[in-house]
Design an enzyme around this catalytic site. Structure first.
Site, mmCIF file in Angstrom:
data_model
loop_
_atom_site.group_PDB
_atom_site.id
_atom_site.type_symbol
_atom_site.label_atom_id
_atom_site.label_comp_id
_atom_site.label_asym_id
_atom_site.label_seq_id
_atom_site.Cartn_x
_atom_site.Cartn_y
_atom_site.Cartn_z
ATOM 1 C CG HIS A 270 -1.961 -1.035 1.248
ATOM 2 N ND1 HIS A 270 -1.717 -2.281 1.758
ATOM 3 C CD2 HIS A 270 -3.236 -1.039 0.804
ATOM 4 C CE1 HIS A 270 -2.816 -3.016 1.641
ATOM 5 N NE2 HIS A 270 -3.739 -2.287 1.056
ATOM 6 C CG ASP A 342 -3.742 -5.452 -4.140
ATOM 7 O OD1 ASP A 342 -4.778 -4.834 -3.822
ATOM 8 O OD2 ASP A 342 -2.969 -5.965 -3.305
#
Length: 442
Positions: A270, A342
């Site tokens: 992230h 993702d």
């Protein structure tokens, strides 16, 4: 991918696709348009063999255009291929986008993504959800906005249990995979899957980004940890596949993650791009085992991680790598289902790659669905990059057709609709969760 039964799937879309039903009744018999689907799989051509889509489905050969012989048996028309033929290029690209929204209501940006860009799916995070009533109202509003579009939305969420739980406080909590892993009981894991699916389905979701098939092989991993069933491949295979089947059993699409394995990382993708320097043999002996088991069990959807594996592809992370998606996952492992990236707006991508080019690279690598979880402007950049590259000939429309066929086939398989759901009474569900949870604590 499991068999798509045409005669049972198509009625599920009869209301939405009444014109398509009429086409099926009127379409002439076709000869030489490709064989009917096998009894075990839905065959989707790989990017190296782009299909010519006909009413009999994708085929790597051109259709015979001679007049049909009434005495010659012909393949049944494929409703997925017919639906694909009816879509514009813009609608096809929309199906390849799964997006996040801002806030807890259907704002202007979210509505434009649905009604104008015709995105194929939505993901909600905890910041989109305040309470049960508001969540259901939001889900229903998005489905209503999609009513005029060619296919129902994937309504998705990350509901793993433990710290990755998006459902509001009205739902009884489900423990982490690691806690379930201590029991090492496949029946308990399957029940976990059914309960997770019942939770999300009660609120109108039809796709869950679970189970986690990562093996927690690095104790310092900042992002997996107790999201994994454990540090043993045997445990993760046994429990992860059981959970996947439990989710499937409740007519919710499970998305296994994060191929080719996030358990050995020491960086949170992230925030930054993780690098894993394991050799191919090391990965094959551990990280890949749960995913290979899932493929053997006909996994419907696989999420690919933003991780650089220099020994496999020194230039691109897995989510953008033809070597990893096209060659390894699709060719060597034989995966025929839907590949989802993702979130492309994570630091691992945004800090190192141009977002539009990354999206294009991912499609060329073999991805079907591009997850763009944050900001309307990012969705527009990704959509425009794919659209313009098809229009200028740098990306073949036949490559788009491959992905959209897989996406539509999955929506048909699960009988997705945009029908609204009522605010659920959670009494029985919460009771069942608590009863199961008491067995895990022992």
């Amino acid at each position: 991918m499991k068999v798509i039964e045409r005669l049972t799937i198509f009625p599920l879309y009869k209301k939405r696709f009444a014109p398509l039903a009429s086409v099926l009744l009127l379409i002439p018999l076709l000869s030489g348009c490709g064989s009917s689907k096998s009894s075990s799989t839905v065959s989707i051509p790989t990017p190296a063999a782009a299909p010519t889509v006909s009413a009999a489905g994708p085929s790597t050969t051109e259709a015979n255009t001679s007049k049909p012989n009434p005495a010659t048996p012909t393949a049944d028309p494929d409703p997925v291929a017919l639906q694909l033929q009816s879509l514009t290029l813009e609608e096809k690209i929309g199906q390849m986008l799964l997006v996040g929204i801002n806030g807890t209501t259907l704002d202007a940006g979210a509505k434009r993504m649905i009604t104008e860009d015709k995105v194929g799916g939505i993901i909600l995070y905890s910041n989109n959800i305040d309470n049960l009533q508001g969540m259901v109202k939001l889900v229903n509003a998005m489905k209503k906005s999609n009513a005029a579009n060619p296919a129902p939305l994937f309504m998705s969420v990350d509901q793993e249990g433990g710290k990755v739980s998006r459902m509001p406080a009205e739902y009884a909590t489900i423990p982490s995979n690691a806690k379930v892993g201590l029991r090492n009981d496949a029946n308990a894991a399957r029940t976990m899957g059914t309960l997770l699916a019942r939770e999300v389905r009660s609120a109108g979701f039809n796709m869950n980004f679970a189970p986690v098939l990562d093996i927690n092989s690095n104790p310092k991993n900042p992002v997996i940890g107790d999201r994994s069933f454990g540090n043993s491949a045997d445990t993760v295979v046994k429990l992860g596949i059981a959970e996947m089947k439990g989710i499937e059993s409740e007519s919710v699409v499970p998305v296994v993650k994060h191929f080719p394995g996030h358990g050995a990382t020491s960086v949170d993708s992230h925030l930054e791009l993780p690098v894993v320097n394991k050799t191919r043999d090391q990965l094959a002996g551990l990280e890949w085992l749960p995913f290979q088991a899932a493929i053997k069990e006909n996994a419907d959807a696989v999420m690919v991680a933003h991780i650089l594996f220099p020994n496999l592809d020194p230039d691109r992370p897995a989510s953008l790598s033809r070597t990893i998606i096209g060659d390894l996952l699709r060719e060597e492992m034989g995966y025929k289902g839907v590949v989802i990236t993702d979130d492309l707006t994570m630091g691992a991508i945004m800090k190192h790659f141009d977002l539009g080019q990354a999206a294009l690279d991912s499609v060329n690598a073999g991805s079907d669905i591009l997850l763009v979880a944050h900001e309307y402007d990012n969705e527009k950049r990704v959509r425009e990059a794919i659209l313009q590259n098809v229009k200028n000939g740098k990306l073949k429309e036949s490559r788009i057709d491959e992905s959209v066929y897989r996406i539509l086939a999955l929506k048909h398989k699960y009988g997705l609709t945009d029908n609204p759901v009522p605010v659920p009474d959670l009494t029985v569900l919460n009771k069942d969760v608590k009863a199961w949870r008491s067995t895990i604590a022992k």
